[in-house]
Design a protein around this motif. Structure first.
Motif, PDB file in Angstrom:
ATOM      1  N   LYS A 117      36.530  -5.281  13.165  1.00 27.31           N
ATOM      2  CA  LYS A 117      36.145  -4.846  14.214  1.00 27.31           C
ATOM      3  C   LYS A 117      34.503  -5.121  13.470  1.00 27.31           C
ATOM      4  CE  LYS A 117      39.662  -1.823  16.860  1.00 27.31           C
ATOM      5  NZ  LYS A 117      39.844  -0.867  16.884  1.00 27.31           N
ATOM      6  N   LEU A 118      34.326  -3.961  12.341  1.00 29.87           N
ATOM      7  CA  LEU A 118      33.009  -3.803  11.337  1.00 29.87           C
ATOM      8  C   LEU A 118      32.214  -5.315  11.334  1.00 29.87           C
ATOM      9  CD1 LEU A 118      31.189  -2.362   9.999  1.00 29.87           C
ATOM     10  CD2 LEU A 118      32.935  -3.398   7.846  1.00 29.87           C
ATOM     11  N   LEU A 119      32.984  -6.396  11.244  1.00 30.53           N
ATOM     12  CA  LEU A 119      32.161  -7.527  11.046  1.00 30.53           C
ATOM     13  C   LEU A 119      32.793  -8.208  12.161  1.00 30.53           C
ATOM     14  CD1 LEU A 119      34.210  -8.627   7.611  1.00 30.53           C
ATOM     15  CD2 LEU A 119      32.503  -7.689   7.625  1.00 30.53           C
ATOM     16  N   ARG A 120      32.571  -7.524  13.515  1.00 31.13           N
ATOM     17  CA  ARG A 120      32.896  -8.674  14.481  1.00 31.13           C
ATOM     18  C   ARG A 120      33.513  -9.423  15.089  1.00 31.13           C
ATOM     19  NH1 ARG A 120      26.202  -7.355  15.230  1.00 31.13           N
ATOM     20  NH2 ARG A 120      26.468  -4.572  14.694  1.00 31.13           N
ATOM     21  N   ILE A 121      34.381 -10.004  13.854  1.00 31.22           N
ATOM     22  CA  ILE A 121      35.353 -11.246  14.223  1.00 31.22           C
ATOM     23  C   ILE A 121      36.192 -10.972  15.599  1.00 31.22           C
ATOM     24  CG2 ILE A 121      37.712 -11.906  13.213  1.00 31.22           C
ATOM     25  CD1 ILE A 121      36.979 -11.149  10.503  1.00 31.22           C
ATOM     26  N   PRO A 122      36.308 -11.957  16.526  1.00 29.92           N
ATOM     27  CA  PRO A 122      36.830 -12.333  17.670  1.00 29.92           C
ATOM     28  C   PRO A 122      38.095 -12.479  17.706  1.00 29.92           C
ATOM     29  CG  PRO A 122      35.739 -14.064  17.218  1.00 29.92           C
ATOM     30  CD  PRO A 122      35.875 -13.168  16.122  1.00 29.92           C
ATOM     31  N   VAL A 123      38.628 -10.724  18.278  1.00 30.19           N
ATOM     32  CA  VAL A 123      39.901 -10.690  17.738  1.00 30.19           C
ATOM     33  C   VAL A 123      41.294 -11.346  18.350  1.00 30.19           C
ATOM     34  CG1 VAL A 123      42.341  -8.677  17.938  1.00 30.19           C
ATOM     35  CG2 VAL A 123      40.014  -8.333  16.766  1.00 30.19           C
ATOM     36  N   ARG A 124      39.808 -12.060  19.672  1.00 28.06           N
ATOM     37  CA  ARG A 124      41.253 -12.848  20.771  1.00 28.06           C
ATOM     38  C   ARG A 124      41.672 -14.262  20.466  1.00 28.06           C
ATOM     39  NH1 ARG A 124      35.540 -12.970  22.104  1.00 28.06           N
ATOM     40  NH2 ARG A 124      34.751 -15.173  22.854  1.00 28.06           N
ATOM     41  N   CYS A 125      41.051 -14.405  18.845  1.00 27.18           N
ATOM     42  CA  CYS A 125      41.494 -15.654  18.491  1.00 27.18           C
ATOM     43  C   CYS A 125      42.116 -15.542  17.171  1.00 27.18           C
ATOM     44  CB  CYS A 125      40.017 -16.946  18.603  1.00 27.18           C
ATOM     45  SG  CYS A 125      39.184 -15.957  17.266  1.00 27.18           S
ATOM     46  N   LEU A 126      43.158 -14.629  17.272  1.00 22.76           N
ATOM     47  CA  LEU A 126      44.046 -14.453  15.806  1.00 22.76           C
ATOM     48  C   LEU A 126      45.187 -14.116  16.984  1.00 22.76           C
ATOM     49  CD1 LEU A 126      42.036 -11.312  14.667  1.00 22.76           C
ATOM     50  CD2 LEU A 126      41.645 -13.939  14.190  1.00 22.76           C
ATOM     51  N   PRO A 127      45.857 -15.031  15.733  1.00 26.82           N
ATOM     52  CA  PRO A 127      47.776 -15.004  16.185  1.00 26.82           C
ATOM     53  C   PRO A 127      48.467 -13.712  16.285  1.00 26.82           C
ATOM     54  CG  PRO A 127      47.125 -15.554  13.746  1.00 26.82           C
ATOM     55  CD  PRO A 127      45.416 -15.543  14.350  1.00 26.82           C
ATOM     56  N   MET A 128      49.702 -13.816  16.138  1.00 26.72           N
ATOM     57  CA  MET A 128      50.263 -12.294  16.321  1.00 26.72           C
ATOM     58  C   MET A 128      50.934 -12.117  14.880  1.00 26.72           C
ATOM     59  SD  MET A 128      53.140 -11.435  18.822  1.00 26.72           S
ATOM     60  CE  MET A 128      54.239 -12.393  18.046  1.00 26.72           C
ATOM     61  N   VAL A 129      50.994 -10.631  14.954  1.00 22.77           N
ATOM     62  CA  VAL A 129      51.123 -10.634  13.010  1.00 22.77           C
ATOM     63  C   VAL A 129      52.412 -10.154  13.466  1.00 22.77           C
ATOM     64  CG1 VAL A 129      50.738  -9.607  11.103  1.00 22.77           C
ATOM     65  CG2 VAL A 129      48.888 -10.135  12.372  1.00 22.77           C
ATOM     66  N   VAL A 130      53.442 -10.775  12.195  1.00 20.24           N
ATOM     67  CA  VAL A 130      55.111 -10.935  12.700  1.00 20.24           C
ATOM     68  C   VAL A 130      55.915 -10.547  11.617  1.00 20.24           C
ATOM     69  CG1 VAL A 130      55.204 -12.450  14.611  1.00 20.24           C
ATOM     70  CG2 VAL A 130      55.806 -13.447  12.605  1.00 20.24           C
ATOM     71  N   GLU A 131      56.833 -10.058  11.891  1.00 26.61           N
ATOM     72  CA  GLU A 131      57.842  -9.508   9.808  1.00 26.61           C
ATOM     73  C   GLU A 131      57.835 -11.281   9.309  1.00 26.61           C
ATOM     74  OE1 GLU A 131      61.393  -9.043  13.545  1.00 26.61           O
ATOM     75  OE2 GLU A 131      58.611  -8.773  12.965  1.00 26.61           O
TER      76      GLU A 131
END
Length: 370
Positions: A224-238
Motif C-alpha cells: 500500500k505504501l508503494l502503491r503496488i496494485p494488489v488486484r494484479c497479484l496472485p492468491m497466496v497459498v500454503e
C-alpha cells in the motif's frame, strides 16, 4: 519407454539462477534419474539481468524429460512433482492471452537502482520511517522498529516491479484495462504447467518479494505504501496446496504438483533444519544464512530479515535470513575474467596462499548488503 513396470516415483524440479535440475526419486528416496541444464542469462544493458520466458520453459520441460529418460520409467509412474525456484525473479503477462510483456527480471538485476535511491530519499518514505520510529518508541514493537529502517533494495521484487509499472508501456496499458497478471517464477511456472488453470503463489516465495507482510500474512503495508496494485497479484497459498496437475499435453499424462517452495526454504528442509535455532548456510549463485525461528517471527533491527520458511497445512514456520548476493557468481566472474579456467582452480589458488597480509576481496557486485 522401457523401464520398471511397478512402483511409484517423485520428480523434484529445481529452477535456480545458474541451472535447471530435475531428479527422480523412488519410494526409498533413492535417486534413479537426474538431468540438468545451464540457464542462459541475458544482459541487454549494464546491470540488467534477464531470462527469456520461452527459453526457460523449454529448458524446464527438456530437463524433466531427460531425467525421466535416465530413470527409464513411464511418466504414468510419476505420482507427483515438487518444485523449488529461485526467489524474487518475476514477470508480468496478459490475462486474456498469457503473453509475457517482458523478459523475467531476475533478483540480481540492478536496473531500478537509481529509481530506488530517489524513492528511499523521498518525503513519503521519510515520513513513513519517522512514523514507524515514533510507534516503536511508544510500543517497542520490533515490527515498527524494522519499519523505521525500511529501505527498498534492488534485490526486492517491489522496486523492480515499480520500475516496470512506470517504464514499460505495454504493462501500463494492461494494468489500465485490468488485463495484467504478475508472478514470481513459481507463479508463472504453475500457471504454464497447469494450462492457465492455477494462478497462485506459495507463501515462502511471496514473503521474499519485499511487499508481502509476514506479520499480518497478506499483501500489506509495504504494498500500500508503494502503491503496488494488489488486484494484479496472485492468491497466496500454503506450500502443500492443491496446485492441480501438469497438463497432460506436456508429458502425455497428468502429473500432480504436490509441493512448491522457495529455494532457501527447500534448502532448510533438505538440511533437516526442522527445530528452533537450527541454522544452515547455502552456497549457490549467492550465499544465504538462514535460521529456523519456529512459530515465532523474530524481527531484527540489525539486518536479519524475517521470512516465512514454509506452511504445510496449518503448520507455519518462520526463518530469519542474511543474504550475500554473490558466491558462485564470483567464481563465474573469475572464469569470465580469465583468472581461472575451471571452478575448482579457485580453491587451489586460495589454499596456495599462506598469508594474504591482511588483504581481503569482498564480492560486492550487487552491493554490500548486510
Amino acid at each position: 519407454m522401457l523401464g520398471d513396470c511397478g512402483g511409484s516415483f517423485i520428480a523434484a524440479l529445481d529452477v535456480g539462477t545458474t541451472t535447471v535440475r530435475c531428479q527422480i526419486f523412488n519410494s526409498s528416496a533413492d535417486t534413479v534419474g537426474a538431468a540438468q541444464k545451464q540457464i542462459r542469462l541475458h544482459y541487454p544493458h549494464p546491470g540488467w539481468v534477464e531470462m527469456k520466458p520461452d527459453e526457460i520453459f523449454a529448458d524446464i520441460l527438456q530437463v524433466i524429460r531427460n531425467a525421466v529418460e535416465t530413470a527409464k520409467i513411464p511418466y504414468a509412474q510419476i505420482k507427483s512433482l515438487g518444485i523449488s525456484t529461485q526467489r524474487a525473479t518475476f514477470v508480468t503477462w496478459k490475462k486474456d492471452t498469457g503473453e509475457c510483456l517482458h523478459n523475467f527480471i531476475t533478483w540480481k538485476d540492478l536496473r531500478a537502482r537509481e529509481f530506488l535511491n530517489a524513492l528511499n530519499a523521498s518525503w513519503r518514505m521519510i515520513f513513513f520511517r519517522f512514523g514507524a520510529l515514533l510507534i516503536y518508541w511508544l510500543t517497542r514493537n520490533k515490527k515498527f522498529g524494522m519499519g523505521s529502517k525500511l529501505k527498498i533494495m534492488s534485490s526486492h521484487v517491489s522496486g523492480r516491479f515499480l520500475w516496470v509499472l512506470q517504464n514499460i508501456e505495454s504493462v501500463k496499458k494492461a494494468l489500465k484495462s485490468d488485463n495484467l497478471m504478475f508472478g514470481t517464477l513459481e507463479t508463472w511456472l504453475i500457471y504454464k504447467l497447469t494450462g492457465s488453470c492455477q494462478y497462485v503463489t506459495d507463501i515462502s516465495n511471496a514473503s521474499a518479494t519485499g511487499f508481502y507482510d509476514p506479520f499480518d500474512l497478506n499483501w500489506g503495508t509495504v504494498a500500500k505504501l508503494l502503491r503496488i496494485p494488489v488486484r494484479c497479484l496472485p492468491m497466496v497459498v500454503e506450500n502443500d496446496y492443491d496446485f492441480g496437475n501438469v497438463d497432460e499435453s506436456f508429458f502425455g499424462v497428468p502429473i500432480k504438483i504436490a509441493c512448491v517452495m522457495a529455494d532457501q526454504s527447500s534448502s532448510m528442509i533438505g538440511s533437516c533444519c526442522f527445530a528452533n535455532n537450527d541454522l544452515k548456510i547455502t552456497l549457490g549463485t549467492g550465499a544465504f544464512l538462514n535460521v529456523n525461528t519456529a512459530d515465532k517471527i523474530q524481527p531484527s533491527l540489525n539486518g536479519m530479515y524475517p521470512l516465512i520458511a514454509w506452511q504445510l497445512g496449518k503448520d507455519l514456520v518462520y526463518m530469519s535470513e542474511v543474504p550475500c548476493p554473490d558466491a558462485g557468481s564470483l567464481v563465474e566472474w573469475l572464469q569470465n575474467a580469465g583468472f581461472i579456467c575451471e571452478a575448482s582452480t579457485s580453491s587451489q589458488l586460495a589454499a596456495s596462499v599462506e598469508d594474504s597480509d591482511g588483504v581481503f576481496f569482498i564480492p560486492a557486485f550487487s552491493g554490500l548488503g548486510v
